[in-house]
Scaffold this motif. Structure first.
Motif, PDB file in Angstrom:
ATOM      1  N   GLU A  49       0.879  -1.185   0.000  1.00 47.52           N
ATOM      2  CA  GLU A  49       0.000   0.000   0.000  1.00 47.52           C
ATOM      3  C   GLU A  49       0.907   1.223   0.000  1.00 47.52           C
ATOM      4  O   GLU A  49       2.024   1.153   0.522  1.00 47.52           O
ATOM      5  N   PRO A  50       0.407   2.368  -0.513  1.00 49.10           N
ATOM      6  CA  PRO A  50       1.255   3.568  -0.536  1.00 49.10           C
ATOM      7  C   PRO A  50       1.662   4.038   0.868  1.00 49.10           C
ATOM      8  O   PRO A  50       0.952   3.783   1.840  1.00 49.10           O
ATOM      9  N   SER A  51       2.792   4.712   0.926  1.00 51.01           N
ATOM     10  CA  SER A  51       3.274   5.262   2.200  1.00 51.01           C
ATOM     11  C   SER A  51       4.296   6.346   1.910  1.00 51.01           C
ATOM     12  O   SER A  51       5.107   6.210   0.991  1.00 51.01           O
ATOM     13  N   THR A  52       4.260   7.400   2.693  1.00 48.24           N
ATOM     14  CA  THR A  52       5.362   8.368   2.686  1.00 48.24           C
ATOM     15  C   THR A  52       6.168   8.218   3.964  1.00 48.24           C
ATOM     16  O   THR A  52       7.367   7.929   3.941  1.00 48.24           O
ATOM     17  N   ARG A  53       5.511   8.404   5.112  1.00 44.90           N
ATOM     18  CA  ARG A  53       6.208   8.442   6.389  1.00 44.90           C
ATOM     19  C   ARG A  53       6.763   7.081   6.821  1.00 44.90           C
ATOM     20  O   ARG A  53       7.928   6.973   7.197  1.00 44.90           O
ATOM     21  N   THR A  54       5.934   6.062   6.792  1.00 46.24           N
ATOM     22  CA  THR A  54       6.353   4.800   7.420  1.00 46.24           C
ATOM     23  C   THR A  54       7.529   4.194   6.654  1.00 46.24           C
ATOM     24  O   THR A  54       8.557   3.847   7.247  1.00 46.24           O
ATOM     25  N   ARG A  55       7.382   4.098   5.343  1.00 44.42           N
ATOM     26  CA  ARG A  55       8.459   3.469   4.568  1.00 44.42           C
ATOM     27  C   ARG A  55       9.733   4.317   4.618  1.00 44.42           C
ATOM     28  O   ARG A  55      10.816   3.824   4.905  1.00 44.42           O
ATOM     29  N   ILE A 103       6.732  -4.885   6.625  1.00 44.26           N
ATOM     30  CA  ILE A 103       5.679  -5.130   5.615  1.00 44.26           C
ATOM     31  C   ILE A 103       4.446  -4.262   5.888  1.00 44.26           C
ATOM     32  O   ILE A 103       3.965  -4.199   7.026  1.00 44.26           O
ATOM     33  N   ARG A 104       3.941  -3.607   4.842  1.00 45.87           N
ATOM     34  CA  ARG A 104       2.596  -2.986   4.884  1.00 45.87           C
ATOM     35  C   ARG A 104       1.727  -3.718   3.872  1.00 45.87           C
ATOM     36  O   ARG A 104       2.176  -4.000   2.752  1.00 45.87           O
ATOM     37  N   HIS A 105       0.481  -3.998   4.286  1.00 47.24           N
ATOM     38  CA  HIS A 105      -0.411  -4.757   3.414  1.00 47.24           C
ATOM     39  C   HIS A 105      -1.849  -4.282   3.621  1.00 47.24           C
ATOM     40  O   HIS A 105      -2.231  -3.949   4.744  1.00 47.24           O
ATOM     41  N   GLU A 131      -4.245  -2.791  12.366  1.00 50.18           N
ATOM     42  CA  GLU A 131      -3.291  -2.184  13.306  1.00 50.18           C
ATOM     43  C   GLU A 131      -2.156  -1.492  12.579  1.00 50.18           C
ATOM     44  O   GLU A 131      -1.850  -1.799  11.406  1.00 50.18           O
ATOM     45  N   HIS A 132      -1.499  -0.592  13.301  1.00 43.49           N
ATOM     46  CA  HIS A 132      -0.296   0.087  12.825  1.00 43.49           C
ATOM     47  C   HIS A 132       0.564   0.328  14.083  1.00 43.49           C
ATOM     48  O   HIS A 132       0.652   1.449  14.588  1.00 43.49           O
ATOM     49  N   PRO A 133       1.148  -0.768  14.598  1.00 48.41           N
ATOM     50  CA  PRO A 133       1.760  -0.659  15.932  1.00 48.41           C
ATOM     51  C   PRO A 133       2.935   0.317  16.024  1.00 48.41           C
ATOM     52  O   PRO A 133       3.116   0.961  17.064  1.00 48.41           O
ATOM     53  N   THR A 134       3.722   0.455  14.956  1.00 50.69           N
ATOM     54  CA  THR A 134       4.869   1.375  15.073  1.00 50.69           C
ATOM     55  C   THR A 134       4.373   2.828  15.106  1.00 50.69           C
ATOM     56  O   THR A 134       4.988   3.684  15.729  1.00 50.69           O
ATOM     57  N   GLN A 135       3.221   3.090  14.454  1.00 49.41           N
ATOM     58  CA  GLN A 135       2.593   4.415  14.549  1.00 49.41           C
ATOM     59  C   GLN A 135       2.098   4.639  15.985  1.00 49.41           C
ATOM     60  O   GLN A 135       2.301   5.711  16.556  1.00 49.41           O
ATOM     61  N   GLY A 136       1.479   3.611  16.557  1.00 53.31           N
ATOM     62  CA  GLY A 136       1.003   3.724  17.943  1.00 53.31           C
ATOM     63  C   GLY A 136       2.154   4.062  18.887  1.00 53.31           C
ATOM     64  O   GLY A 136       2.015   4.898  19.786  1.00 53.31           O
ATOM     65  N   HIS A 264      -2.216  13.867  14.434  1.00 52.30           N
ATOM     66  CA  HIS A 264      -2.778  13.248  13.230  1.00 52.30           C
ATOM     67  C   HIS A 264      -1.671  12.342  12.686  1.00 52.30           C
ATOM     68  O   HIS A 264      -0.521  12.778  12.598  1.00 52.30           O
ATOM     69  N   PRO A 265      -1.996  11.105  12.315  1.00 53.37           N
ATOM     70  CA  PRO A 265      -0.921  10.239  11.811  1.00 53.37           C
ATOM     71  C   PRO A 265      -0.400  10.709  10.456  1.00 53.37           C
ATOM     72  O   PRO A 265       0.697  10.321  10.049  1.00 53.37           O
ATOM     73  N   LEU A 266      -1.208  11.510   9.743  1.00 50.99           N
ATOM     74  CA  LEU A 266      -0.913  11.966   8.379  1.00 50.99           C
ATOM     75  C   LEU A 266      -0.903  10.764   7.420  1.00 50.99           C
ATOM     76  O   LEU A 266      -0.582   9.668   7.859  1.00 50.99           O
ATOM     77  N   PRO A 267      -1.226  10.897   6.160  1.00 46.64           N
ATOM     78  CA  PRO A 267      -1.508  12.160   5.490  1.00 46.64           C
ATOM     79  C   PRO A 267      -2.872  12.731   5.896  1.00 46.64           C
ATOM     80  O   PRO A 267      -3.805  11.982   6.166  1.00 46.64           O
ATOM     81  N   LYS A 268      -2.948  14.074   5.942  1.00 49.22           N
ATOM     82  CA  LYS A 268      -4.249  14.716   6.159  1.00 49.22           C
ATOM     83  C   LYS A 268      -4.716  15.281   4.821  1.00 49.22           C
ATOM     84  O   LYS A 268      -3.889  15.671   3.988  1.00 49.22           O
TER      85      LYS A 268
END
Ligand code: CP
Length: 305
Positions: A49-55, A103-105, A131-136, A264-268
């Protein structure tokens, strides 16, 4: 070897260690003296899935710690998933190349399936609306940094709570600390799944649900806004019906505590009026930067370094 699959896996002592480690990473980054703890390691980042911040923050974290990165973005099309390879087979292959696999899926539960065959640490970078545990964890770090405490806080979540995976990782972390109360602010169509609410009730977690974004603002120490997740709607019409229902506007700032923060986790997209960005209480860009320090700490955690 430690996987990071769900926020529920962490005990309070793990959280304290991760926060302390992230603080060290932040200090090292700011001083420019970073210990190359991941020298000779390879970090694989595969994003379906797309990502800017996490990847990009995981990749930056890996580089800063001296690791090398192998990466697949848009992996639904650019990896052999396109040809029908299972996540289990892909995971086995990645584990034979890399020391840690991020991995993001889009499908909830994918990381649990992958973990069954992984022989290297796996990190969940978001699995569907699950879930998105590293964001948490980076959210927890941000709240600690901004408020100097993780207890006795009123935390409001606003917007698309149904599809928010970041909420579903942050709430289990914050409920480990005493005196916290949650306010779930959403239109009916975007309310939290009832099984999530039932579980909170059964475990005596303090919370309220409201159909108004504004009513509870004066009580909040943290307002955590979320994006209406277009990609999780069955069609454009059902998205259009709800997309503009909950917008945090500049005029709302006057109703908030002086020391409250807006996260906000972003993207907004449009759920926070752009004029809010310049208010010191708008913490979301600081929050995204904290992601780098926390993900440096998490790569070390996963590799038990
Ligand atoms: N917060 C977050 O997960 O952002 P990205 O989708 O850009 O990674």
């Amino acid at each position: 070897m430690k996987n990071i699959i769900s926020a529920n896996q962490f005990k309070k002592e793990d959280l304290e260690k991760i926060i302390t480690r992230a603080k060290v990473m932040e200090k090292e980054c700011k001083s420019g003296k970073i210990k190359k703890l991941l020298k000779d390691k390879i970090v694989a980042c595969i994003f379906f899935e797309p990502s800017t911040r996490t990847r990009l923050s995981f990749e930056t974290a890996a580089f800063k710690l001296g690791a090398q990165v192998i990466s697949a973005e848009n992996a639904m099309e650019n990896s052999s998933a396109y040809k029908g390879e299972t996540i289990e087979d892909t995971t086995k292959i990645l584990c034979s190349y890399a020391d840690v696999v991020v991995i993001r899926h889009p499908k909830a539960g994918t990381l649990e399936a992958a973990a069954k065959v992984a022989i290297k640490p796996l990190i969940n970078a978001g699995d569907g609306a699950n879930e998105h545990p590293t964001q948490g964890l980076l959210d927890l770090y941000t709240i600690k940094k901004e408020h100097k405490r993780l207890t006795n806080l009123n935390i409001g979540f606003g917007g698309d709570l149904l599809n928010s995976r970041t909420l579903k990782s942050l709430v289990p972390l914050l409920r480990q600390y005493s005196g916290n109360k949650f306010y779930f602010l959403s239109p009916k169509e975007l309310e939290l799944p009832r099984e999530f609410i039932r579980e909170l009730k059964n475990n005596g977690v303090l919370f309220e649900e409201s159909r108004s974004l504004e009513e509870k603002l004066p009580e909040l120490d943290v307002l955590y806004m979320t994006r209406v997740q277009k990609e999780r709607f069955p069609d454009e019409d059902s998205y259009n019906k709800v997309k503009d229902l909950f917008i945090f506007r500049k005029k709302h700032l006057k109703n908030m505590k002086k020391d409250a923060i807006i996260m906000h986790p972003l993207p907004k997209i449009n759920e926070i009026e752009i004029e809010v960005d310049s208010d010191p209480r708008a913490a979301y860009f600081r929050q995204a930067q904290n992601g780098l320090y926390v993900r440096m700490a998490l790569l070390c955690y996963a590799l038990e370094l």
